[in-house]
Design a protein around this motif. Structure first.
Motif, PDB file in Angstrom:
ATOM      1  N   PRO A  97     -51.109   2.366 -68.568  1.00  0.00           N
ATOM      2  CA  PRO A  97     -49.474   2.021 -69.270  1.00  0.00           C
ATOM      3  C   PRO A  97     -48.306   2.921 -68.417  1.00  0.00           C
ATOM      4  CG  PRO A  97     -50.912   2.284 -71.083  1.00  0.00           C
ATOM      5  CD  PRO A  97     -51.678   2.541 -69.913  1.00  0.00           C
ATOM      6  N   LEU A  98     -48.760   4.077 -67.760  1.00  0.00           N
ATOM      7  CA  LEU A  98     -47.794   4.879 -67.131  1.00  0.00           C
ATOM      8  C   LEU A  98     -47.859   4.988 -65.520  1.00  0.00           C
ATOM      9  CD1 LEU A  98     -47.421   7.919 -69.652  1.00  0.00           C
ATOM     10  CD2 LEU A  98     -46.138   6.039 -69.329  1.00  0.00           C
ATOM     11  N   ARG A  99     -49.009   4.456 -65.130  1.00  0.00           N
ATOM     12  CA  ARG A  99     -49.162   4.627 -63.666  1.00  0.00           C
ATOM     13  C   ARG A  99     -49.715   3.302 -62.999  1.00  0.00           C
ATOM     14  NH1 ARG A  99     -52.961   9.859 -64.420  1.00  0.00           N
ATOM     15  NH2 ARG A  99     -53.718   8.375 -65.893  1.00  0.00           N
ATOM     16  N   LYS A 100     -49.364   3.065 -61.671  1.00  0.00           N
ATOM     17  CA  LYS A 100     -50.019   1.909 -61.032  1.00  0.00           C
ATOM     18  C   LYS A 100     -50.360   2.615 -59.709  1.00  0.00           C
ATOM     19  CE  LYS A 100     -47.722  -1.715 -63.367  1.00  0.00           C
ATOM     20  NZ  LYS A 100     -46.726  -0.816 -64.267  1.00  0.00           N
ATOM     21  N   ASN A 101     -51.490   2.397 -59.177  1.00  0.00           N
ATOM     22  CA  ASN A 101     -51.875   3.111 -58.073  1.00  0.00           C
ATOM     23  C   ASN A 101     -52.656   2.133 -57.166  1.00  0.00           C
ATOM     24  OD1 ASN A 101     -52.612   4.828 -56.009  1.00  0.00           O
ATOM     25  ND2 ASN A 101     -54.381   5.974 -57.173  1.00  0.00           N
ATOM     26  N   VAL A 102     -52.498   1.958 -55.835  1.00  0.00           N
ATOM     27  CA  VAL A 102     -53.176   0.855 -54.996  1.00  0.00           C
ATOM     28  C   VAL A 102     -53.430   1.805 -53.761  1.00  0.00           C
ATOM     29  CG1 VAL A 102     -53.289  -1.050 -53.895  1.00  0.00           C
ATOM     30  CG2 VAL A 102     -51.987  -1.105 -55.862  1.00  0.00           C
ATOM     31  N   ASN A 104     -56.180   9.134 -76.374  1.00  0.00           N
ATOM     32  CA  ASN A 104     -54.924   8.608 -77.278  1.00  0.00           C
ATOM     33  C   ASN A 104     -53.540   8.951 -76.396  1.00  0.00           C
ATOM     34  OD1 ASN A 104     -55.307  11.434 -76.883  1.00  0.00           O
ATOM     35  ND2 ASN A 104     -55.281  11.848 -79.214  1.00  0.00           N
ATOM     36  N   ASP A 105     -53.659   9.389 -75.206  1.00  0.00           N
ATOM     37  CA  ASP A 105     -52.350   9.863 -74.336  1.00  0.00           C
ATOM     38  C   ASP A 105     -52.003   8.608 -73.314  1.00  0.00           C
ATOM     39  OD1 ASP A 105     -50.382  11.088 -73.320  1.00  0.00           O
ATOM     40  OD2 ASP A 105     -51.755  12.879 -71.965  1.00  0.00           O
ATOM     41  N   TYR A 106     -52.886   8.386 -72.535  1.00  0.00           N
ATOM     42  CA  TYR A 106     -52.499   7.307 -71.471  1.00  0.00           C
ATOM     43  C   TYR A 106     -52.950   5.994 -72.003  1.00  0.00           C
ATOM     44  CZ  TYR A 106     -51.457  11.047 -68.006  1.00  0.00           C
ATOM     45  OH  TYR A 106     -50.875  11.920 -67.454  1.00  0.00           O
ATOM     46  N   VAL A 165     -42.849   9.413 -65.177  1.00  0.00           N
ATOM     47  CA  VAL A 165     -43.029  10.728 -65.776  1.00  0.00           C
ATOM     48  C   VAL A 165     -42.314  10.869 -66.875  1.00  0.00           C
ATOM     49  CG1 VAL A 165     -42.596  13.023 -65.198  1.00  0.00           C
ATOM     50  CG2 VAL A 165     -43.128  11.400 -63.143  1.00  0.00           C
ATOM     51  N   ARG A 166     -43.094  11.368 -68.058  1.00  0.00           N
ATOM     52  CA  ARG A 166     -42.521  11.644 -69.405  1.00  0.00           C
ATOM     53  C   ARG A 166     -41.776  13.043 -69.455  1.00  0.00           C
ATOM     54  NH1 ARG A 166     -47.616  10.119 -72.922  1.00  0.00           N
ATOM     55  NH2 ARG A 166     -48.438  11.612 -71.543  1.00  0.00           N
ATOM     56  N   LEU A 167     -40.556  12.992 -70.078  1.00  0.00           N
ATOM     57  CA  LEU A 167     -39.774  14.461 -69.845  1.00  0.00           C
ATOM     58  C   LEU A 167     -39.559  14.682 -71.460  1.00  0.00           C
ATOM     59  CD1 LEU A 167     -37.171  13.746 -67.347  1.00  0.00           C
ATOM     60  CD2 LEU A 167     -39.431  15.147 -67.126  1.00  0.00           C
ATOM     61  N   PHE A 168     -40.285  15.811 -71.962  1.00  0.00           N
ATOM     62  CA  PHE A 168     -40.117  16.102 -73.409  1.00  0.00           C
ATOM     63  C   PHE A 168     -38.809  17.085 -73.566  1.00  0.00           C
ATOM     64  CE2 PHE A 168     -44.216  14.782 -72.691  1.00  0.00           C
ATOM     65  CZ  PHE A 168     -44.600  14.045 -73.765  1.00  0.00           C
TER      66      PHE A 168
END
Length: 215
Positions: free
Chosen positions: A92-97, A61-63, A124-127
């Motif tokens: 949804p927040l990261r792409k890594n190859v 429920n986060d990523y 990166v999410r900033l709260f």
């Protein structure tokens, strides 16, 4: 007259450990065959496939949903390398190859050299105090050549050097990259790792994870 011979299992153990750490076989089962006055050790080997595709999927429920795909090739008809890995992870927040080239599989702690690298994009999410969210995009590019060496039965050393880049909308860092990692089989600590990026500006991290089981 009778001739007695004794097989010492401890003498065979280092050789079988090297086979296990090479990680190029699904299984390697030893057995004994007696012919006249000789005893021979036979090993039934099932090799890993020359190429395989690994796929993984996860959801939380986060990523939210994320997928991983890795292609592993083992060109055994060539001297070097004997393992090439190409893969990607996306959510949804990261792409890594990423890629890795090794003379044999180092995943089980065998000795050998490696070439590794990849590209990663992270939002990166900033709260803030009101739980509002802002995002800052970070891109990383790394390439490294190094060596893995078993120091003792419990400690494994990885060391490498290469090039690294880390950039955001506001600033970029790039330069020579060095990393040293000591992996521990101890019950109290997993080891220690340090990474240094040296350029116009320097960047360094030290990570030392530890766990203690309370029963």
């Amino acid at each position: 007259p009778f001739a007695w011979s004794v097989i010492e299992p401890g003498v065979l153990r280092p050789a079988f450990e090297r086979v296990f750490r090479g990680d190029m076989f699904v299984s390697a089962w030893p057995s004994f065959a007696v012919t006249n006055d000789s005893t021979t050790i036979l090993v039934k080997v099932e090799s890993r496939p020359r190429s395989e595709l690994l796929f993984g999927f996860a959801y939380d429920n986060d990523y939210q949903a994320r997928v991983n795909g890795t292609t592993v090739m083992r060109p055994l008809d060539r001297r070097l390398p004997n393992k090439i890995s190409l893969g990607a992870t996306i959510d949804p927040l990261r792409k890594n190859v990423f890629f890795a080239v090794e003379p044999h599989s180092l995943g089980r702690g065998g000795d050998g050299w490696f070439l590794r690298g990849g590209w990663r994009q992270t939002d990166v999410r900033l709260f803030d105090a009101d739980r509002n969210i802002e995002e800052a995009r970070v891109e990383r590019l790394e390439g490294m050549a190094g060596l893995q060496k078993r120091l003792t039965r419990s400690y494994l050393l990885q060391a490498g050097a290469g090039y690294g880049f880390a950039g955001t909308d506001e600033r970029d860092l790039s330069g020579g990259l060095a990393s040293v990692r000591i992996q521990s089989g101890s019950a109290f600590g997993e080891g220690i790792q340090t990474v240094v990026l040296a350029g116009k500006e320097t960047y360094a991290t030290v990570v030392a994870p530890a766990t203690v089981d309370v029963r």
